[in-house]
Design an enzyme around this catalytic site. Structure first.
Site, PDB file in Angstrom:
ATOM      1  N   PRO A 163      25.228  36.953  26.504  1.00  0.00           N
ATOM      2  CG  PRO A 163      27.302  38.003  26.175  1.00  0.00           C
ATOM      3  CD  PRO A 163      26.125  37.425  25.430  1.00  0.00           C
TER       4      PRO A 163
ATOM      5  CD  GLU B 148      29.116  40.154  35.182  1.00  0.00           C
ATOM      6  OE1 GLU B 148      29.558  40.100  36.335  1.00  0.00           O
ATOM      7  OE2 GLU B 148      29.352  39.276  34.319  1.00  0.00           O
TER       8      GLU B 148
ATOM      9  CB  CYS C 247      30.895  45.030  29.508  1.00  0.00           C
ATOM     10  SG  CYS C 247      30.311  45.356  31.197  1.00  0.00           S
TER      11      CYS C 247
ATOM     12  CE  LYS D  71      26.311  41.471  22.763  1.00  0.00           C
ATOM     13  NZ  LYS D  71      25.646  41.512  24.060  1.00  0.00           N
TER      14      LYS D  71
ATOM     15  CG  ASN E 173      22.622  41.986  21.612  1.00  0.00           C
ATOM     16  OD1 ASN E 173      23.381  42.542  22.388  1.00  0.00           O
ATOM     17  ND2 ASN E 173      21.563  41.327  22.028  1.00  0.00           N
ATOM     18  N   GLY E 174      20.118  43.784  20.621  1.00  0.00           N
ATOM     19  CA  GLY E 174      19.616  44.992  21.248  1.00  0.00           C
ATOM     20  C   GLY E 174      18.169  45.288  20.937  1.00  0.00           C
TER      21      GLY E 174
ATOM     22  N   GLY F 296      18.813  39.098  24.309  1.00  0.00           N
ATOM     23  CA  GLY F 296      19.301  39.355  25.648  1.00  0.00           C
ATOM     24  C   GLY F 296      18.174  39.417  26.657  1.00  0.00           C
ATOM     25  NE  ARG F 297      18.052  44.875  28.524  1.00  0.00           N
ATOM     26  CZ  ARG F 297      17.534  46.090  28.368  1.00  0.00           C
ATOM     27  NH1 ARG F 297      16.930  46.685  29.380  1.00  0.00           N
ATOM     28  NH2 ARG F 297      17.598  46.710  27.192  1.00  0.00           N
TER      29      ARG F 297
END
Length: 327
Positions: free
Chosen positions: A8, A10, A99, A140, A200-201, A224-225
């Site tokens: 996810p 945002e 977040c 998460k 993640n990351g 993610g990105r």
């Protein structure tokens, strides 16, 4: 087989980008941007607005399952919203404790709750009671707010609250998105809780994926990105598992990506007011610049443009097929 998830993100990975990215195979499931649960229980239209995939079996057109993410601090309202969401048959329900955005954290959402493991436990327990066992129920989290003093307590609280699996973004809230990601902490969490844990990351390449798994000791990874900057990363990771390392052919990948860029633009035009559409395209191209010189050139040409017709002229000159917004 090790699992790969689309994270996810945002303000970035909405249903439009999710649809396009999952056309390239590799993901076991994707997770939506968060839905904030605040003063009231969310109505059904809130869920279908952020995840129109709910209307077609909670999957993208390529068949990738889409899990919906909820964010909030009130256990009962979170549970009541989850119960309403369950009626729409989501592929999965996820809780956001990761977040780092100040506007979210000021209202007791996301990573701001990571000093309160008792509250995390209460939220997980309440939502678990609303989610049938047949629907995956996950969470998460980050490593903490400013340090890792309560990391393991938070992970235990969520696992004890009944989640089926946990994704760990291996940075604190204060770290934001600054490297490095502390993958070793994912391993500590995995050794502590009795549910599957994914890392993640800072996974931008196949080499990062390999290092992440080696350092963390976990098999499953959420992209993610890195997945937005390199839409073929998940597919190449799958190929690496099967055949070994191969050097990306960026020219061939760009030729494959060009029609997807055109579809992305068409979908953005259909969804947003014209004045907002160029910004969404620039946002994606800005990340694609990390890997594609073609994206660097195109981004430089449209960076200052605000008119959709002018943007489309540059897209066509770069071989990107463009449909009209009304098509």
């Amino acid at each position: 087989m090790p699992r790969l998830y689309l994270a996810p993100m945002e303000g970035l990975a909405d249903d439009v980008l999710r649809e396009v990215l999952t056309r390239i195979p590799g993901y076991d499931h994707a997770v939506t941007e968060f839905l904030r649960v605040s003063a009231t229980v969310l109505p059904g239209r809130s869920f279908t607005r952020i995840a129109p995939e709910l209307k077609v079996g909670s999957r993208t057109s390529s068949g990738t399952p889409v899990h919906l993410q909820l964010l909030g601090s009130d256990p009962q309202r979170m549970a009541a919203s989850a119960a309403r969401l369950v009626r729409l048959h989501p592929a999965g329900i996820d809780l956001n404790f990761g977040c780092p955005a100040p506007t979210v954290n000021r209202h007791r959402g996301g990573a701001a709750l990571l000093d309160e493991p008792e509250l995390l436990h209460a939220i997980a327990c309440a939502v678990r009671a609303s989610v049938p066992k047949g629907i995956p129920f996950t969470a998460k989290m980050r490593l903490g707010i400013a340090d890792t003093g309560r990391t393991l307590d938070c992970a235990r609280a969520l696992a004890g609250g009944g989640i089926d699996a946990l994704v760990v973004h291996a940075r604190t809230k204060v770290d934001g998105y600054r490297p490095p990601a502390h993958w070793e902490w994912v391993g500590r969490i995995a050794d502590t809780v009795g549910v599957p844990v994914a890392a993640n990351g800072e996974v931008w390449s196949e080499a990062d994926w390999q290092r992440c798994r080696a350092v963390s000791g976990v098999s499953d990874v959420m992209l993610g990105r890195g997945a937005v900057a390199d839409p073929f990363l998940a597919r190449r990771i799958r190929a690496l598992q099967a055949d070994g390392t191969k050097t990306p052919d960026r020219d061939a990948e760009w030729a494959e990506l060009s029609p997807l860029l055109g579809e992305f633009w068409w979908r953005v035009r259909a969804k947003l007011e014209a004045r907002h559409a160029p910004g969404r395209l620039k946002q994606w191209l800005n990340l694609l610049r990390r890997n594609f010189p073609q994206a660097e050139s195109l981004y430089g040409e449209i960076r200052a443009l605000k008119d959709c017709t002018a943007v489309e002229g540059h897209l066509r000159r770069h071989g990107v097929p463009v449909l009209s917004a009304a098509a």
